[in-house]
Design a protein around this motif. Structure first.
Motif: not given
Length: 206
Positions: A16-30
């Motif tokens: 769950v926490f990893a998914i939240s990290g992925v979502l933040v990275a996606g919003r920042l286009k990493m």
């Protein structure tokens, strides 16, 4: 049986926490490396700080690399399916995140107590286990850490740590203490989400 439940629930919390990290990275286009980094620090950052602070080395994910494989797989699957995430109920991730927070808090406190450290240290380390990963994620993303804002998040974690240590001091067995602490953390966090509860903010402006 209890140990197995805690272990697999801990892995679920990492997911769950990893998914939240992925979502933040996606919003920042990493790029994919950035995605994996944010997913990893969110999932295991708090536990790593806890283990280093209490001298539990090598830290847990070095002793059990399953955590790393779970995080990498979660990051990959999340990147491939992120565009379909809007089909999921909007409440699902916050609820799972609240569950992960509750479990990480209790696991952190339990591990500290197993090293025969004071209860107040167990409470602090339980909070760090639950929230520090998200703080590192937000700092790397250039944002004010979510936990330092008015949301009732760290407060719920503190409650869980207090309930866990107090329950044990009253003679309850570990299973009951774990259940009470998780219920307290989860209940307060879900109540905050449901009724938009928040803490007062410190503001010097008039």
């Amino acid at each position: 049986m209890l140990a197995q439940f805690v272990y697999f629930s801990d892995l679920l919390g990492c997911i769950v926490f990893a998914i939240s990290g992925v979502l933040v990275a996606g919003r920042l286009k990493m790029d994919p490396i950035g995605v994996v980094v944010l997913a990893s620090v969110t999932a295991i950052g708090g536990g790593t700080i806890r283990d280093m602070a209490i001298g539990a080395t090598p830290v847990f994910w070095i002793n059990d690399t399953t955590y790393l494989y779970v995080i990498f797989a979660t990051a990959l699957i999340s990147m491939l399916t992120a565009r379909k995430a809007h089909r999921l109920p909007s409440f699902l991730l916050p609820v799972l995140d609240a569950f992960g927070l509750a479990l990480f808090t209790v696991i952190g406190a339990e591990k500290v107590l197993s090293y025969e450290l004071p209860s107040v240290v167990a409470i602090v380390m339980g909070v760090i286990t639950g929230v520090a990963g998200g703080m590192i994620r937000d700092v790397l993303a250039g944002q004010i850490p979510f936990v330092l804002q008015k949301e009732i998040y760290a407060t719920a974690s503190i409650l869980g740590g207090v309930l866990y240590t107090v329950s044990l001091s009253l003679g309850l067995d570990d299973g009951w203490a774990l259940g009470i602490a998780m219920a307290g953390t989860l209940g307060l966090r879900l109540a905050a989400l449901r009724w938009h509860l928040s803490l007062p903010v410190f503001n010097l402006r008039r």
